[in-house]
Design an enzyme around this catalytic site. Structure first.
Site, PDB file in Angstrom:
ATOM      1  N   ALA A  71      -5.551   9.020  -0.310  1.00 31.55           N
ATOM      2  CA  ALA A  71      -6.211   8.923   0.903  1.00 31.55           C
ATOM      3  C   ALA A  71      -5.797  10.013   1.761  1.00 31.55           C
ATOM      4  O   ALA A  71      -6.360  10.326   2.984  1.00 31.55           O
ATOM      5  CB  ALA A  71      -6.707   7.609   1.294  1.00 31.55           C
ATOM      6  N   ARG A  76      -1.464  -0.431  -8.434  1.00 33.30           N
ATOM      7  CA  ARG A  76      -2.735   0.053  -8.368  1.00 33.30           C
ATOM      8  C   ARG A  76      -2.837   1.409  -8.291  1.00 33.30           C
ATOM      9  O   ARG A  76      -2.059   1.958  -7.556  1.00 33.30           O
ATOM     10  CB  ARG A  76      -3.207  -0.515  -6.915  1.00 33.30           C
ATOM     11  CG  ARG A  76      -4.507  -0.048  -6.354  1.00 33.30           C
ATOM     12  CD  ARG A  76      -4.791  -0.252  -4.991  1.00 33.30           C
ATOM     13  NE  ARG A  76      -4.841  -1.610  -4.293  1.00 33.30           N
ATOM     14  CZ  ARG A  76      -4.317  -1.739  -3.036  1.00 33.30           C
ATOM     15  NH1 ARG A  76      -3.901  -0.911  -2.174  1.00 33.30           N
ATOM     16  NH2 ARG A  76      -4.364  -2.953  -2.774  1.00 33.30           N
ATOM     17  N   ASP A  93       0.861  -1.206  -0.063  1.00 28.87           N
ATOM     18  CA  ASP A  93      -0.037  -0.170  -0.030  1.00 28.87           C
ATOM     19  C   ASP A  93       0.845   1.481   0.054  1.00 28.87           C
ATOM     20  O   ASP A  93       1.910   1.230   0.483  1.00 28.87           O
ATOM     21  CB  ASP A  93      -0.824  -0.077   1.335  1.00 28.87           C
ATOM     22  CG  ASP A  93      -2.022  -1.015   1.399  1.00 28.87           C
ATOM     23  OD1 ASP A  93      -2.399  -1.498   0.141  1.00 28.87           O
ATOM     24  OD2 ASP A  93      -2.655  -1.197   2.253  1.00 28.87           O
ATOM     25  N   MET A  94       0.228   2.326  -0.291  1.00 26.66           N
ATOM     26  CA  MET A  94       1.010   3.616  -0.506  1.00 26.66           C
ATOM     27  C   MET A  94       0.560   4.420   0.750  1.00 26.66           C
ATOM     28  O   MET A  94      -0.868   4.325   0.991  1.00 26.66           O
ATOM     29  CB  MET A  94       1.092   4.378  -1.679  1.00 26.66           C
ATOM     30  CG  MET A  94       1.785   5.564  -1.857  1.00 26.66           C
ATOM     31  SD  MET A  94       3.569   5.239  -1.388  1.00 26.66           S
ATOM     32  CE  MET A  94       4.051   4.682  -3.170  1.00 26.66           C
TER      33      MET A  94
HETATM   34  P1  FDA Z   1     -14.045  10.069  -4.814  1.00 22.42           P
HETATM   35  O1  FDA Z   1     -13.410  10.133  -3.650  1.00 22.42           O
HETATM   36  O2  FDA Z   1     -14.094  10.899  -5.839  1.00 22.42           O
HETATM   37  O3  FDA Z   1     -15.402   9.212  -4.504  1.00 22.42           O
HETATM   38  C1  FDA Z   1     -16.063   9.151  -5.942  1.00 22.42           C
HETATM   39  C2  FDA Z   1     -17.617   8.273  -5.341  1.00 22.42           C
HETATM   40  O4  FDA Z   1     -17.386   7.136  -4.990  1.00 22.42           O
HETATM   41  C3  FDA Z   1     -18.223   9.045  -4.156  1.00 22.42           C
HETATM   42  O5  FDA Z   1     -19.117  10.111  -4.809  1.00 22.42           O
HETATM   43  C4  FDA Z   1     -19.231   7.937  -3.458  1.00 22.42           C
HETATM   44  O6  FDA Z   1     -20.127   7.845  -4.075  1.00 22.42           O
HETATM   45  C5  FDA Z   1     -18.193   7.011  -3.593  1.00 22.42           C
HETATM   46  N1  FDA Z   1     -17.212   6.774  -2.426  1.00 22.42           N
HETATM   47  C6  FDA Z   1     -15.706   7.058  -2.428  1.00 22.42           C
HETATM   48  N2  FDA Z   1     -15.338   7.001  -1.188  1.00 22.42           N
HETATM   49  C7  FDA Z   1     -16.660   6.345  -0.575  1.00 22.42           C
HETATM   50  C8  FDA Z   1     -16.390   6.052   0.995  1.00 22.42           C
HETATM   51  N3  FDA Z   1     -15.525   6.036   1.850  1.00 22.42           N
HETATM   52  N4  FDA Z   1     -17.647   5.381   1.365  1.00 22.42           N
HETATM   53  C9  FDA Z   1     -18.799   5.599   0.463  1.00 22.42           C
HETATM   54  N5  FDA Z   1     -18.826   6.218  -0.738  1.00 22.42           N
HETATM   55  C10 FDA Z   1     -17.799   6.528  -1.347  1.00 22.42           C
HETATM   56  N6  FDA Z   1      -5.204   5.380  -0.889  1.00 22.42           N
HETATM   57  C11 FDA Z   1      -3.938   5.689  -0.759  1.00 22.42           C
HETATM   58  O7  FDA Z   1      -3.547   6.765  -0.500  1.00 22.42           O
HETATM   59  N7  FDA Z   1      -3.058   4.435  -0.502  1.00 22.42           N
HETATM   60  C12 FDA Z   1      -3.372   3.209  -0.967  1.00 22.42           C
HETATM   61  O8  FDA Z   1      -2.698   2.383  -0.845  1.00 22.42           O
HETATM   62  C13 FDA Z   1      -4.930   3.032  -1.098  1.00 22.42           C
HETATM   63  N8  FDA Z   1      -5.563   1.849  -1.510  1.00 22.42           N
HETATM   64  C14 FDA Z   1      -6.653   1.649  -1.795  1.00 22.42           C
HETATM   65  C15 FDA Z   1      -7.094   0.410  -2.375  1.00 22.42           C
HETATM   66  C16 FDA Z   1      -8.363   0.287  -2.779  1.00 22.42           C
HETATM   67  C17 FDA Z   1      -8.662  -1.066  -3.576  1.00 22.42           C
HETATM   68  C18 FDA Z   1      -9.177   1.442  -2.977  1.00 22.42           C
HETATM   69  C19 FDA Z   1     -10.520   1.390  -3.901  1.00 22.42           C
HETATM   70  C20 FDA Z   1      -8.739   2.689  -2.580  1.00 22.42           C
HETATM   71  C21 FDA Z   1      -7.500   2.735  -1.918  1.00 22.42           C
HETATM   72  N9  FDA Z   1      -7.079   3.918  -1.444  1.00 22.42           N
HETATM   73  C22 FDA Z   1      -5.695   4.187  -1.150  1.00 22.42           C
HETATM   74  C23 FDA Z   1      -8.170   5.032  -1.147  1.00 22.42           C
HETATM   75  C24 FDA Z   1      -8.148   5.911  -2.376  1.00 22.42           C
HETATM   76  O9  FDA Z   1      -6.881   6.801  -2.526  1.00 22.42           O
HETATM   77  C25 FDA Z   1      -9.535   6.909  -2.256  1.00 22.42           C
HETATM   78  O10 FDA Z   1      -9.203   7.657  -0.883  1.00 22.42           O
HETATM   79  C26 FDA Z   1     -10.727   6.275  -2.048  1.00 22.42           C
HETATM   80  O11 FDA Z   1     -10.645   5.167  -2.791  1.00 22.42           O
HETATM   81  C27 FDA Z   1     -11.757   7.275  -2.478  1.00 22.42           C
HETATM   82  O12 FDA Z   1     -11.588   7.797  -3.967  1.00 22.42           O
HETATM   83  P2  FDA Z   1     -12.527   7.428  -5.171  1.00 22.42           P
HETATM   84  O13 FDA Z   1     -11.451   7.187  -6.272  1.00 22.42           O
HETATM   85  O14 FDA Z   1     -13.570   6.337  -4.620  1.00 22.42           O
HETATM   86  O15 FDA Z   1     -13.280   8.681  -5.610  1.00 22.42           O
END
Ligand code: FDA
Length: 308
Positions: free
Chosen positions: A190, A185, A132-133
Site C-alpha cells: 500500500a 499475510r 503489519d508491514m
Molecule cells: P487492487 O488494488 O488491485 O484492487 C482490486 C479491486 O479491489 C479494485 O478494483 C476494487 O474493486 C477493490 N478495491 C481495492 N481497494 C479498494 C478500496 N480501498 N476501496 C474499495 N474497493 C477497493 N498493505 C501493506 O502495505 N501492509 C499491510 O500490512 C497491509 N495489510 C493489509 C491487510 C488486509 C487484510 C488487506 C485486505 C490489505 C492490506 N494491505 C496492506 C493493503 C494492500 O497492500 C492493498 O493496498 C489493498 O488491499 C488493495 O489491493 P487489492 O489486493 O485489493 O487489489
C-alpha cells in the site's frame, strides 16, 4: 479531471488537513465507511457484528511512527485491552500491530519489548499477533524482528508478518519465513515505493502475487491471502482446488468496508474470511491510503454523505 492517486498521496502528508479531518465531525463521518470508530468499544461492537456474519477479524488500533516511549506504551496498552476483551468476550479475532507504533523509530529494542509482551499476552489469550508491514525502510527490520519473536519460547504460531507482492525481494523473504514456519499475510502493498524496489506496473504486481500465493498455499503453514481483487481470489480458489488444498487450510482477508458483497459470497462458498478492522483517533493516513488505492471511493463517500 478525476482526482489522481498522486494527489491523494500528497494530501495524505498534509498535517493541517490531517488535523482538520481527525478532529472534525465531518471528517469522522467521511471515514466511517472504512474505520470502525474511535473507541475500543466501537471496534469490539464491529468485531461482534462481523463474527455474526461468519467471518473472523483482526483488530487494528490506528497509529504509526510514535514520537516518545510514553506514546508507544500507550499504544501497546490499547492492544493489551483488546487482547483481554477478545478473550473475555470469546471473539473470533486477533490483532494487527505496526512496529513504528511500538516505538521502532525511537529504539528497535523498545519496539521489540512491546511486541514481545503482546505476543506473550496473545498466547495466554489463545490468539495471535500479526505484525503489519510498513514502507520499505522497515522491511528488513520487521522481518528480522518477527523471526526473533517467533523463535522465543512459547511463541511458535503466535506471531506472523505481512509480505507485499509489489517488492522484488518478497520471494526471498517468503523462503526465509517459511523455513521457520511463520504465518504470512500476502497483500499487494500500500505504500509509494521507488522502481528500484517495487514493480511499477500493476500487471507485474498481480503476476508476483499469484506466484507467491502458489508458494504459500502448499507450504503446510496457515496463511492469509489479503486482497479484494477478484482475479487474485479466483486464481487462489482455482489453485487450491487443483492441489487438493482444503478450504480450512488458509483464509482470505479483506478490509472493513471494502467489497462487502465479495466478503459474503466467499463465506457462502465455504471459504474462511477475516476482516481487518481499524479504529482509533489517528485514522487519517489509513483512510487516505484507502482512497489512494481507489480514488473512485471519494465519489462513493461523497454520494453516501449527501444521501444521509
Ligand atoms: P487492487 O488494488 O488491485 O484492487 C482490486 C479491486 O479491489 C479494485 O478494483 C476494487 O474493486 C477493490 N478495491 C481495492 N481497494 C479498494 C478500496 N480501498 N476501496 C474499495 N474497493 C477497493 N498493505 C501493506 O502495505 N501492509 C499491510 O500490512 C497491509 N495489510 C493489509 C491487510 C488486509 C487484510 C488487506 C485486505 C490489505 C492490506 N494491505 C496492506 C493493503 C494492500 O497492500 C492493498 O493496498 C489493498 O488491499 C488493495 O489491493 P487489492 O489486493 O485489493 O487489489
Amino acid at each position: 479531471m478525476p482526482i489522481s492517486r498522486s494527489i491523494l498521496v500528497a494530501l495524505s502528508r498534509s498535517p493541517s488537513l490531517r488535523d482538520f479531518m481527525e478532529n472534525s465531525a465531518l471528517g469522522r463521518r467521511m471515514s466511517s465507511r472504512f474505520v470502525a470508530g474511535t473507541r475500543v468499544d466501537d471496534v469490539l461492537a464491529a468485531a461482534t457484528a462481523v463474527n455474526s456474519h461468519g467471518m473472523s477479524t483482526s483488530l487494528d488500533s490506528l497509529g504509526e511512527n510514535v514520537l516518545s516511549a510514553q506514546e508507544a506504551q500507550q499504544a501497546a496498552d490499547v492492544y493489551h485491552r483488546l487482547l483481554d476483551a477478545i478473550q473475555q468476550r470469546g471473539l473470533d479475532s486477533n490483532v494487527s500491530v505496526k512496529l513504528t507504533q511500538m516505538g521502532m523509530d525511537l529504539d528497535p529494542e523498545l519496539a521489540f519489548a512491546m511486541a514481545a509482551s503482546l505476543v506473550e499476552h496473545a498466547g495466554a489469550a489463545n490468539t495471535f499477533v500479526r505484525i503489519d508491514m510498513e514502507g520499505s525502510d522497515y522491511t528488513q527490520a520487521t522481518i528480522d524482528m518477527v523471526c526473533r519473536l517467533h523463535a522465543m519460547d512459547g511463541n511458535r504460531g503466535r506471531v506472523g508478518v505481512v509480505i507485499q507482492a509489489y517488492l522484488y525481494r518478497s520471494k526471498a523473504d517468503i523462503d526465509r519465513l517459511l523455513s521457520e514456519g511463520i504465518r504470512i499475510r500476502l497483500c499487494k502493498g500500500a505504500y509509494q515505493e521507488p522502481e528500484s524496489l517495487a514493480f511499477p506496473d500493476k500487471a507485474d504486481v498481480d503476476k508476483n502475487f499469484v506466484r507467491l500465493m502458489q508458494i504459500l498455499l502448499p507450504s503446510g503453514v496457515y496463511h492469509g491471502i489479503a486482497t479484494h481483487d477478484e482475479k487474485m481470489i479466483e486464481a487462489t480458489c482455482r489453485f487450491a482446488k487443483e492441489r487438493g488444498i482444503q478450504q480450512d487450510q488458509f483464509e482470505f482477508q479483506m478490509l472493513y468496508g471494502v467489497r462487502r458483497d465479495l466478503q459474503r459470497s466467499l463465506v457462502a462458498a465455504g471459504y474462511r474470511v477475516r476482516i481487518y478492522i481499524p479504529f482509533g483517533t489517528e485514522w487519517y493516513p489509513y483512510f487516505m491510503r484507502r482512497l489512494a488505492e481507489r480514488p473512485a471511493n471519494l465519489l462513493f463517500i461523497a454520494r453516501n454523505f449527501f444521501r444521509q
